[in-house]
Every structure is written in C-alpha cells, then in structure tokens.
Motif scaffolding. Structure first.
Motif, PDB file in Angstrom:
ATOM      1  N   ALA A 134      17.678 -29.515  21.684  1.00 51.69           N
ATOM      2  CA  ALA A 134      17.170 -29.940  22.990  1.00 51.69           C
ATOM      3  C   ALA A 134      16.291 -31.184  22.884  1.00 51.69           C
ATOM      4  CB  ALA A 134      16.391 -28.817  23.655  1.00 51.69           C
ATOM      5  N   TYR A 150      15.495 -36.309  24.564  1.00 53.22           N
ATOM      6  CA  TYR A 150      15.840 -34.940  24.962  1.00 53.22           C
ATOM      7  C   TYR A 150      17.358 -34.847  25.043  1.00 53.22           C
ATOM      8  CZ  TYR A 150      10.928 -34.192  25.992  1.00 53.22           C
ATOM      9  OH  TYR A 150       9.567 -34.068  25.880  1.00 53.22           O
ATOM     10  N   GLN A 152      20.847 -32.534  26.074  1.00 49.18           N
ATOM     11  CA  GLN A 152      21.436 -31.460  26.882  1.00 49.18           C
ATOM     12  C   GLN A 152      22.344 -30.600  26.015  1.00 49.18           C
ATOM     13  OE1 GLN A 152      20.978 -30.958  30.460  1.00 49.18           O
ATOM     14  NE2 GLN A 152      21.784 -28.990  29.771  1.00 49.18           N
ATOM     15  N   VAL A 157      21.409 -23.269  29.181  1.00 48.52           N
ATOM     16  CA  VAL A 157      20.170 -22.808  28.556  1.00 48.52           C
ATOM     17  C   VAL A 157      19.772 -21.461  29.151  1.00 48.52           C
ATOM     18  CG1 VAL A 157      17.745 -23.311  28.114  1.00 48.52           C
ATOM     19  CG2 VAL A 157      19.422 -25.183  28.173  1.00 48.52           C
ATOM     20  N   TYR A 160      14.267 -21.376  27.303  1.00 54.01           N
ATOM     21  CA  TYR A 160      13.752 -22.693  26.922  1.00 54.01           C
ATOM     22  C   TYR A 160      12.780 -22.620  25.738  1.00 54.01           C
ATOM     23  CZ  TYR A 160      15.836 -24.870  31.017  1.00 54.01           C
ATOM     24  OH  TYR A 160      16.738 -25.357  31.937  1.00 54.01           O
ATOM     25  N   ILE A 167       9.916 -27.457  25.434  1.00 51.00           N
ATOM     26  CA  ILE A 167      10.974 -27.892  26.341  1.00 51.00           C
ATOM     27  C   ILE A 167      10.879 -27.114  27.658  1.00 51.00           C
ATOM     28  CG2 ILE A 167      13.458 -28.203  26.646  1.00 51.00           C
ATOM     29  CD1 ILE A 167      12.359 -29.835  24.350  1.00 51.00           C
ATOM     30  N   LYS A 169      12.611 -27.009  31.935  1.00 49.13           N
ATOM     31  CA  LYS A 169      13.790 -27.360  32.734  1.00 49.13           C
ATOM     32  C   LYS A 169      13.723 -28.814  33.191  1.00 49.13           C
ATOM     33  CE  LYS A 169      16.502 -25.641  36.630  1.00 49.13           C
ATOM     34  NZ  LYS A 169      16.576 -24.615  37.720  1.00 49.13           N
ATOM     35  N   HIS A 171      12.656 -31.366  31.580  1.00 52.59           N
ATOM     36  CA  HIS A 171      13.083 -32.275  30.509  1.00 52.59           C
ATOM     37  C   HIS A 171      14.606 -32.457  30.484  1.00 52.59           C
ATOM     38  CE1 HIS A 171       9.122 -31.117  28.403  1.00 52.59           C
ATOM     39  NE2 HIS A 171       9.008 -32.341  28.872  1.00 52.59           N
ATOM     40  N   MET A 172      15.318 -31.452  30.956  1.00 55.62           N
ATOM     41  CA  MET A 172      16.780 -31.499  30.882  1.00 55.62           C
ATOM     42  C   MET A 172      17.405 -32.394  31.949  1.00 55.62           C
ATOM     43  SD  MET A 172      17.758 -29.714  28.244  1.00 55.62           S
ATOM     44  CE  MET A 172      16.378 -30.513  27.440  1.00 55.62           C
ATOM     45  N   ALA A 175      18.123 -35.617  30.126  1.00 54.65           N
ATOM     46  CA  ALA A 175      18.611 -35.435  28.755  1.00 54.65           C
ATOM     47  C   ALA A 175      20.020 -36.000  28.618  1.00 54.65           C
ATOM     48  CB  ALA A 175      18.605 -33.958  28.393  1.00 54.65           C
TER      49      ALA A 175
END
Length: 318
Positions: A134, A150, A152, A157, A160, A167, A169, A171-172, A175
């Motif tokens: 991640a 970051y 994906q 996921v 986390y 990490i 949500k 941050h994604m 990503a």
C-alpha cells in the motif's frame, strides 16, 4: 691576527681533507680529485655540503622507499556488489593508516549503488489476512527520499492496519496501481545493493526476488546485535536497534509507521557497521573462477564482411 687566520685556515683545510677521505673511501671521489664525471671544483662543492665530522649524523643516501600503492577509490559503473565488498577488504588490509579512508569508502566508491527500502502493507483477501503493498519508500545512501508513493492493492482492502501501516482509506484515492508502482520500484532496485529490515517481507509485497549477494538485511546481521548488547540469535526489531544504537525513537504514537523513517533508519544502521559487515561478506565470498581465454577461431563476426556474402543475396537486399 695572521696567526689566528692561519690556524682557522688550517682547521678548514683539515676538515676538507677528512671529507675528501670519506668520499674516496666510499668510491665517490677518485684519487685524481674527480667526483664521478665532475671536475675537482664540483667535487669540492660537494665536500662543502657534507656535515661536520663531529656534528649530527649525516642523512643516509639510500634510495627513498616507494609509497605503498593504495587501491583506487573508484570503481567502474558496472562494478558488481561482490567487487565492492572485495574492495572494502583491500582497503582494510592496508593498515591503520587507512582507517579514515575506509570510513568513507562506500561514499567514495559507489554511493548510487546503495538504497534502502521499506514497505507498508494492508490486509486483503479472506478476513484481511493477505498482505498487499500500500506504500513504498526508497532512500539513497545519504537517506534522501528518491521514491515514496501510495499503492492501490490488486484486491479490495479489507483491513487498512492503520495502527501499524499508517494507511487510511483517504490515502488510496491518489494511489497508483500495483503494476505501475512495481515497475517503477524495480527499475530503481535494479543492480543496486538494497538495505532493509526483515526485507524479505518487502520483496514479498513487491512480488519480487532480489539477489541475495545484493541484499543487506539489518535484522540478520550479528554485528549489529552484538553492538547493541542483544542476543545474536534473537529476533530484534528495527525500533529496538534504533533505540540502542542510534539513540532515537521511531514507530511511536498511534498513527502507524512511516516507511520513509524506517528506510532511513535501516540505512543509518547499515552505515554504522558497513565496513565490518562488508569485510565479513568479502571474506565469505567464494573465489572467482579464472576468466576463460577467448578462442580467436571461434569469432564469427568476420563472416559479416561483404566478401563472405553471396552476390545474388546482396543484390536482392539492395
């Protein structure tokens, strides 16, 4: 007075004769008063340069010993990790006078050859038990960040693991896909000596295998544990090594680990014992097999010349 000057002249002449006798005894002055192929005047000038017979000892005229050759601090861009390790060993074998030179040998050698890596994983799959990449951070020999993104995961996921990974949500959202990140990271790691702590976990998250002779795992090096006063066979965390050897606190708080900080810490630990570690690796390397002697008769490049090509084939190719 004339008598005093006469005595002074006599003493001067006496010293001259003593020096002349020394030169004749050594074979530097012939009986005819010539020094080698020089005239008598040149010989007298050489006599005057000699010290007093009763003065301090004359310096010896032996040949000045040549300084010991020092191994070159530069390696070719294609230098392999084992040659770097052997180079460390050569520097160390040159005595205590080279300690300062050895201390900075890696920086002088190939600073671009060394990187440290750390990855953060999240949980995917059934009950979030599968670990997927991640975030990945890579730093150079000086600890400067050269990659930090970051990533994906390929699967949705489930966990986390924010308490450890840091990490969320959020941050994604920005990503990059795993395949794109993998290609970027492996391009950086190619032909590098990679430092990390329990680095097999990072390679597993990258779905990658790095050559063992180019891997430096700070969790596996006994010299670090000895230096920290910890059991050699014990499993020691990066956090404990940093506290004992670097006197700094990492991985504190509830916001998770920083992969940048962990990679920088691993590189600091490596540099702390770099010379000793590389020396041990150099000694453990198997001897290199002799390079095969090329056979001139096996060189087929000469047959690419025009004289060996059929005329009709050359005509059809034009």
């Amino acid at each position: 007075s004339p008598q005093g000057r006469s005595k002074k002249k006599s003493r001067k002449h006496q010293r001259f004769m003593e020096r002349r006798a020394v030169l004749e005894q050594k074979g530097l002055l012939s009986a005819r008063g010539r020094l080698g192929g020089q005239s008598a005047e040149s010989g007298q000038a050489a006599h005057a340069a000699l010290p007093e017979p009763h003065g301090p000892a004359a310096p010896r005229c032996d040949k000045v010993p040549k300084p010991k050759r020092i191994a070159s601090a530069s390696l070719s861009p294609s230098a392999s990790p084992d040659s770097i390790a052997r180079h460390h060993s050569v520097l160390l074998s040159q005595g205590s006078g080279g300690s300062r030179r050895v201390r900075t040998s890696s920086l002088v050698l190939r600073p671009g050859k060394y990187v440290a890596i750390d990855c953060e994983m999240v949980g995917t799959g059934p009950q979030g038990r599968l670990s997927e990449l991640a975030r990945c951070s890579v730093v150079n020999y000086e600890g400067d960040v050269i990659y930090d993104k970051y990533v994906q995961p390929e699967l949705p996921v489930v966990d986390y693991r924010t308490r450890w990974s840091g990490i969320t949500k959020q941050h994604m959202k920005n990503a990059i896909p795993f395949k794109a990140a993998q290609a970027e990271i492996l391009k950086i790691l190619k032909d590098k000596i990679v430092v990390g702590h329990a680095i097999h976990n990072d390679f597993q998250a990258l779905k990658y295998f790095h050559p063992k002779d180019r891997t430096r795992d700070t969790s596996q090096i006994p010299v670090l544990k000895k230096r920290a006063g910890l059991p050699v066979k014990a499993s020691v965390s990066l956090k404990n090594l940093a506290r004992h050897l670097l006197h700094k606190k990492i991985q504190v708080g509830c916001k998770g680990h920083s992969s940048v900080e962990d990679a920088q810490t691993a590189m600091e630990l490596y540099r702390l014992v770099e010379v000793q570690w590389e020396r041990e690796l150099a000694h453990s390397l198997p001897p290199r097999p002799p390079s095969p002697v090329p056979d001139p008769s096996a060189d087929s490049s000469q047959y690419l010349d025009d004289q060996y090509w059929p005329t009709d084939l050359m005509a059809s190719g034009l």
